[in-house]
Design an enzyme around this catalytic site. Structure first.
Site, PDB file in Angstrom:
ATOM      1  CB  SER A 127       6.080  -7.510  -3.608  1.00 28.67           C
ATOM      2  OG  SER A 127       5.954  -6.726  -2.447  1.00 28.67           O
ATOM      3  CE1 TYR A 152       4.904 -12.580  -0.622  1.00 28.40           C
ATOM      4  CE2 TYR A 152       5.782 -10.603   0.417  1.00 28.40           C
ATOM      5  CZ  TYR A 152       4.995 -11.196  -0.544  1.00 28.40           C
ATOM      6  OH  TYR A 152       4.310 -10.423  -1.428  1.00 28.40           O
ATOM      7  CE  LYS A 156       5.475 -12.338  -4.401  1.00 28.51           C
ATOM      8  NZ  LYS A 156       4.690 -13.133  -5.365  1.00 28.51           N
TER       9      LYS A 156
HETATM   10  C1  UD1 Z   1       3.347  -6.600   3.503  1.00 23.20           C
HETATM   11  C2  UD1 Z   1       4.582  -6.843   2.682  1.00 23.20           C
HETATM   12  C3  UD1 Z   1       4.235  -6.908   1.221  1.00 23.20           C
HETATM   13  C4  UD1 Z   1       3.229  -7.978   1.008  1.00 23.20           C
HETATM   14  C5  UD1 Z   1       2.002  -7.652   1.820  1.00 23.20           C
HETATM   15  C6  UD1 Z   1       0.976  -8.757   1.632  1.00 23.20           C
HETATM   16  C7  UD1 Z   1       6.658  -5.968   3.511  1.00 23.20           C
HETATM   17  C8  UD1 Z   1       7.520  -4.783   3.673  1.00 23.20           C
HETATM   18  N1  UD1 Z   1       5.526  -5.775   2.894  1.00 23.20           N
HETATM   19  O1  UD1 Z   1       2.956  -5.258   3.239  1.00 23.20           O
HETATM   20  O2  UD1 Z   1       5.354  -7.215   0.468  1.00 23.20           O
HETATM   21  O3  UD1 Z   1       2.914  -8.079  -0.350  1.00 23.20           O
HETATM   22  O4  UD1 Z   1       2.362  -7.536   3.198  1.00 23.20           O
HETATM   23  O5  UD1 Z   1       0.825  -9.576   2.713  1.00 23.20           O
HETATM   24  O6  UD1 Z   1       6.993  -7.054   3.917  1.00 23.20           O
HETATM   25  N2  UD1 Z   1      -0.800  -2.147  10.199  1.00 23.20           N
HETATM   26  C9  UD1 Z   1      -1.341  -1.755  11.407  1.00 23.20           C
HETATM   27  N3  UD1 Z   1      -2.245  -2.577  12.017  1.00 23.20           N
HETATM   28  C10 UD1 Z   1      -2.620  -3.776  11.480  1.00 23.20           C
HETATM   29  C11 UD1 Z   1      -2.076  -4.169  10.232  1.00 23.20           C
HETATM   30  C12 UD1 Z   1      -1.151  -3.336   9.620  1.00 23.20           C
HETATM   31  O7  UD1 Z   1      -1.009  -0.689  11.924  1.00 23.20           O
HETATM   32  O8  UD1 Z   1      -3.430  -4.480  12.106  1.00 23.20           O
HETATM   33  C13 UD1 Z   1       0.155  -1.265   9.510  1.00 23.20           C
HETATM   34  C14 UD1 Z   1       1.502  -1.931   9.278  1.00 23.20           C
HETATM   35  O9  UD1 Z   1       2.327  -1.778  10.391  1.00 23.20           O
HETATM   36  C15 UD1 Z   1       1.986  -1.186   8.037  1.00 23.20           C
HETATM   37  C16 UD1 Z   1       0.700  -0.837   7.281  1.00 23.20           C
HETATM   38  O10 UD1 Z   1      -0.352  -0.953   8.238  1.00 23.20           O
HETATM   39  O11 UD1 Z   1       2.617  -0.001   8.423  1.00 23.20           O
HETATM   40  C17 UD1 Z   1       0.423  -1.771   6.127  1.00 23.20           C
HETATM   41  O12 UD1 Z   1       0.516  -3.120   6.589  1.00 23.20           O
HETATM   42  P1  UD1 Z   1       0.090  -4.373   5.709  1.00 23.20           P
HETATM   43  O13 UD1 Z   1      -1.267  -4.179   5.191  1.00 23.20           O
HETATM   44  O14 UD1 Z   1       0.354  -5.603   6.530  1.00 23.20           O
HETATM   45  O15 UD1 Z   1       1.063  -4.340   4.467  1.00 23.20           O
HETATM   46  P2  UD1 Z   1       2.666  -4.235   4.412  1.00 23.20           P
HETATM   47  O16 UD1 Z   1       3.278  -4.712   5.658  1.00 23.20           O
HETATM   48  O17 UD1 Z   1       2.992  -2.876   3.936  1.00 23.20           O
END
Ligand code: UD1
Length: 342
Positions: A127, A152, A156
């Site tokens: 990842s 987590y 990785k």
């Molecule tokens: C995270 C992990 C990644 C993991 C993936 C799978 C980190 C840095 N990244 O990715 O390694 O493989 O999860 O579970 O730990 N967001 C919102 N509202 C929501 C959900 C998300 O605004 O309801 C935003 C988050 O704040 C983020 C972006 O969308 O900025 C992406 O979030 P998400 O899909 O959870 O993925 P990551 O956090 O990037």
């Protein structure tokens, strides 16, 4: 008969898409999954897409004895793609031992089994989390890794270290780690996709569930980041494009085109897209009136990351092809199908 690939976690989100691409490229697949976060019905849908039902065995790869007997009973396996792992960042903070035990033991048991039974090739799900918040963007494979933000993430990083050290003393074994950026979307058939258990943590499942009326409203975590619109930036890659990268990696290993016996690649699109841009694109392509609000930042989130994919493009001869628009539509079509929405 094609060459046989063991796909661990093959009923999961990325695993199931990869099984489809492998079968469509002529490989035979045996899936091992403990179904802790996926459903057996996925096999029916893989069969509907490809016309082939993959072999399946349900057991836990963290169990060394079961893993050993599995290899003993499947001497025709030529390569392994290892997806099976826990992946919820927040849960890993609450239950670190569960994460280390599961994610690391399963990898080590597989490597043991591969060594013992002469299986030479492994492709592993890593990842972009191993980069943390990089000082310079986009990230190349040479960008230094940073200390993981969560257990987590650390599983990785440690898994990569285990692979590197194992490769050093096992020159006949060939290993590739693919560092995924943010996989989203679903198969164009809408027969397989992401099916989170409970409330989704990830952005796109939360969006599609909100659009489907399962969730009230999307919360956007933070609009005060140092980015053009203030929301966080990620590199969102279509899951089918990502699945294809695994087929390419397997072919590279089987054809002896790898440069070292441990390699790692960034698998992203090379484009940074903000959370707000993604939400607006979703609304535009689906025509759904998605309810959202801005709330505070989510703990542990990084501000921005996207991949430099030039090394993967050149070395693997692979490139992400799907647009964000079609990817978001595929996610919505999948959500509509499972919710029975027309
Ligand atoms: C995270 C992990 C990644 C993991 C993936 C799978 C980190 C840095 N990244 O990715 O390694 O493989 O999860 O579970 O730990 N967001 C919102 N509202 C929501 C959900 C998300 O605004 O309801 C935003 C988050 O704040 C983020 C972006 O969308 O900025 C992406 O979030 P998400 O899909 O959870 O993925 P990551 O956090 O990037």
């Amino acid at each position: 008969m094609g060459k046989k690939i063991l796909v661990t976690g093959g009923t999961g989100y990325i695993g199931s898409h990869t099984v489809v691409e492998l079968q469509e490229s002529g490989f035979d697949v045996v899936i091992v999954d403990n179904l802790s976060n996926s459903r057996i019905e996925v096999l029916d849908n893989i069969e509907k897409i490809t016309g082939i039902r993959p072999e399946f065995e349900k057991f836990d790869l963290a169990d060394a004895d079961l893993t050993d007997s599995f290899f003993q009973n499947h001497k025709d396996i030529e390569a392994v793609i290892h997806f099976a792992a826990f992946k919820a960042v927040g849960e890993s903070v609450e239950k670190p031992l569960m994460y280390y035990r599961n994610n690391l033991n399963s990898l080590m048991n597989l490597l043991d089994g591969m060594g013992r039974y002469g299986v030479k090739h492994l492709v592993f799900s890593s990842s972009c989390t191993v980069y943390g918040q990089p000082d310079k963007l986009p990230v190349t494979e040479q960008t230094p890794r940073k200390e993981a933000e969560s257990p987590y993430g650390n599983t990785k990083a440690v898994s990569e270290d285990i692979m590197r050290d194992f490769a050093k003393v096992n020159p006949e074994q060939n290993l590739i780690a693919l560092r995924y950026f943010n996989p989203i979307g679903a198969h164009p058939s809408a027969l397989i996709g992401e099916l989170p258990v409970g409330v989704p943590n990830n952005l796109v499942p939360y969006i599609t569930q909100t659009a489907a009326g399962v969730r009230e409203e999307l919360s956007i975590f933070g609009d005060d980041y140092d980015t053009p619109d203030g929301t966080a930036i990620r590199d969102f890659i279509n899951v089918v494009d990502l699945a294809k990268a695994h087929v390419v990696a397997i072919n590279r290993l089987m054809n002896g085109r790898n440069k070292n016996n441990y390699e790692y690649f960034n698998v992203g699109t090379g484009e940074g897209v903000s959370v707000m841009q993604l939400v607006k694109t979703f609304i535009k392509v689906t025509g759904v009136n998605l309810k959202y609000k801005i709330v505070g930042r989510r703990e542990g989130d990084i501000e921005k990351i996207w991949a430099d994919t030039s090394y993967a493009n050149k070395e693997l001869g692979w490139k992400a092809e799907k647009t964000l628009e079609e990817t978001l539509l595929s996610a919505w079509n999948w959500e509509k199908r499972i919710r029975g929405i027309e």
